[in-house]
Design an enzyme around this catalytic site. Structure first.
Site, PDB file in Angstrom:
ATOM      1  N   TYR A 282       8.774   9.197 -12.149  1.00  0.00           N
ATOM      2  CA  TYR A 282       8.455   7.998 -12.929  1.00  0.00           C
ATOM      3  C   TYR A 282       7.971   6.874 -12.036  1.00  0.00           C
ATOM      4  O   TYR A 282       8.017   6.981 -10.801  1.00  0.00           O
ATOM      5  CB  TYR A 282       9.671   7.561 -13.749  1.00  0.00           C
TER       6      TYR A 282
ATOM      7  N   LYS B   5      10.315   9.453  -6.427  1.00  0.00           N
ATOM      8  CA  LYS B   5      10.833   8.637  -7.532  1.00  0.00           C
ATOM      9  C   LYS B   5      11.121   9.564  -8.703  1.00  0.00           C
ATOM     10  O   LYS B   5      10.362   9.655  -9.680  1.00  0.00           O
ATOM     11  CB  LYS B   5       9.835   7.526  -7.891  1.00  0.00           C
TER      12      LYS B   5
ATOM     13  N   GLU C  49      19.600   2.149   1.361  1.00  0.00           N
ATOM     14  CA  GLU C  49      19.059   1.203   0.376  1.00  0.00           C
ATOM     15  C   GLU C  49      20.109   0.923  -0.688  1.00  0.00           C
ATOM     16  O   GLU C  49      21.281   1.267  -0.518  1.00  0.00           O
ATOM     17  CB  GLU C  49      17.771   1.768  -0.237  1.00  0.00           C
TER      18      GLU C  49
ATOM     19  N   LEU D  65      13.496   5.104  -1.008  1.00  0.00           N
ATOM     20  CA  LEU D  65      12.289   4.992  -1.816  1.00  0.00           C
ATOM     21  C   LEU D  65      11.351   3.989  -1.130  1.00  0.00           C
ATOM     22  O   LEU D  65      11.794   2.899  -0.766  1.00  0.00           O
ATOM     23  CB  LEU D  65      12.622   4.506  -3.229  1.00  0.00           C
TER      24      LEU D  65
HETATM   25  N1  PMP Z   1      14.967   2.001  -4.084  1.00  0.00           N
HETATM   26  C1  PMP Z   1      15.321   2.571  -5.256  1.00  0.00           C
HETATM   27  C2  PMP Z   1      16.307   3.695  -5.254  1.00  0.00           C
HETATM   28  C3  PMP Z   1      14.747   2.116  -6.464  1.00  0.00           C
HETATM   29  O1  PMP Z   1      15.073   2.684  -7.632  1.00  0.00           O
HETATM   30  C4  PMP Z   1      13.842   1.025  -6.423  1.00  0.00           C
HETATM   31  C5  PMP Z   1      13.262   0.470  -7.698  1.00  0.00           C
HETATM   32  N2  PMP Z   1      12.232   1.270  -8.187  1.00  0.00           N
HETATM   33  C6  PMP Z   1      13.505   0.467  -5.180  1.00  0.00           C
HETATM   34  C7  PMP Z   1      14.091   0.980  -4.022  1.00  0.00           C
HETATM   35  C8  PMP Z   1      12.514  -0.665  -5.075  1.00  0.00           C
HETATM   36  O2  PMP Z   1      11.195  -0.226  -5.298  1.00  0.00           O
HETATM   37  P1  PMP Z   1      10.091  -1.199  -5.898  1.00  0.00           P
HETATM   38  O3  PMP Z   1      10.029  -2.391  -4.975  1.00  0.00           O
HETATM   39  O4  PMP Z   1       8.845  -0.411  -5.859  1.00  0.00           O
HETATM   40  O5  PMP Z   1      10.523  -1.573  -7.268  1.00  0.00           O
END
Ligand code: PMP
Length: 286
Positions: free
Chosen positions: A33, A147, A179, A203
């Site tokens: 996603y 993702k 994270e 991610l």
């Molecule tokens: N890490 C994880 C596990 C996430 O789910 C997200 C949110 N999508 C992020 C980091 C941050 O990514 P982004 O800045 O692209 O929203």
């Protein structure tokens, strides 16, 4: 007005959208996603989101059902069909409907869903106060760069934080920062921004990239490197970043104040830079 969603080639009200129970997304969590923030009806960093989507699809060996041009048109279409200037577009692709079998189905058609809801970014009082977080062991799988819709571990970890009255977990694997459950985490020590490297354990956040670009452009020193747990626990500042939460200060960790217990000096530089950058990009897109 009901939310309008796109499902397998058709637009329909959210309440009418149905997926068969044998969809591999439902049975196995076999899908990927994206979440794309939309400001003033302009999708933010769409090409970067589509690039990350392609990486996720390649990683799970699923052909991209649409071209980037088609995704771009579809995103604009779903935004136009829904209410509100600021939206959060969610898209999901699963390996489709097939009899339950772990092996990939031979000729299933991927299920493609896109929907959009109101984007709620943090209120000013949250930006001013920061949020509490707790530490946790990162027990997710070893492909956190994908993702994936298989988010059970992330949900469990987030709930642990909520049960402790916190907004997010700050996770460590083998003694190093990874994270949050749905965010990237930054530390600041002696005026330097520290960020864990992008690898299979995190991610690759779109907001993470924006923050590092802004820091570099404004002369804020940054180190992208492995960050030991102890360094996080003694950091002057901690931040979390994500498309919907943007940049937020973490002001307590496991109940102890981070630095002064208030959003720090470097956060107070980066947060307005992020807001200004968003406005600039949207003006250019208009
Ligand atoms: N890490 C994880 C596990 C996430 O789910 C997200 C949110 N999508 C992020 C980091 C941050 O990514 P982004 O800045 O692209 O929203």
């Amino acid at each position: 007005m009901s939310e309008i969603v796109y499902l397998n080639g058709e637009f329909m009200p959210l309440e009418q959208a149905r997926v068969p129970v044998l969809d591999r997304g439902f049975i196995f969590g076999d899908g990927v996603y994206e979440v794309i923030p939309v400001y003033s009806r302009h999708p933010f960093r769409l090409p970067e989101h589509l690039r990350r989507l392609q990486h996720s699809l390649d990683s799970i060996r699923l052909a991209n059902p649409l071209s980037d041009g088609e995704w771009t048109r579809l995103t604009r279409d779903i935004v136009a069909r829904n209410e509100g200037d600021d939206q959060s577009v969610y898209l999901q692709i699963t390996r489709g409907v097939a009899r339950r079998d772990h092996a990939f189905p031979k000729d299933a058609k991927p299920t493609v869903l896109m929907m959009s809801g109101p984007l709620s970014t943090p209120a000013k009082d949250l930006v001013d106060s920061g949020v509490p977080a707790i530490t946790a062991t990162d027990y997710r799988w070893l492909r956190c760069d994908v993702k994936s819709v298989s988010l059970l571990a992330n949900c469990l970890l987030r709930q642990t934080a909520l049960d402790a009255g916190a907004a997010e977990v700050v996770m460590f694997r083998d003694g190093y920062l990874t994270e949050g459950s749905s965010s990237n985490i930054f530390a600041v020590k002696s005026g330097r921004v520290l960020a864990p490297p992008k690898n299979h354990l995190v991610l690759p956040g779109i907001t993470y990239d924006v923050v590092l670009e802004l820091a570099a452009a404004h002369g804020i020193p940054c180190d992208v490197r492995e960050i030991p747990e102890q360094e996080v626990k003694t950091a002057d500042e901690l931040w979390l970043t994500s498309s919907t939460r943007e940049v937020l200060a973490i002001t307590t960790l496991d109940g102890k104040p981070v630095g002064t217990g208030k959003p720090g000096a470097v956060f107070r530089r980066i947060h307005p830079l992020y807001q200004e950058f968003k406005r600039k990009v949207m003006r250019q897109a208009a």
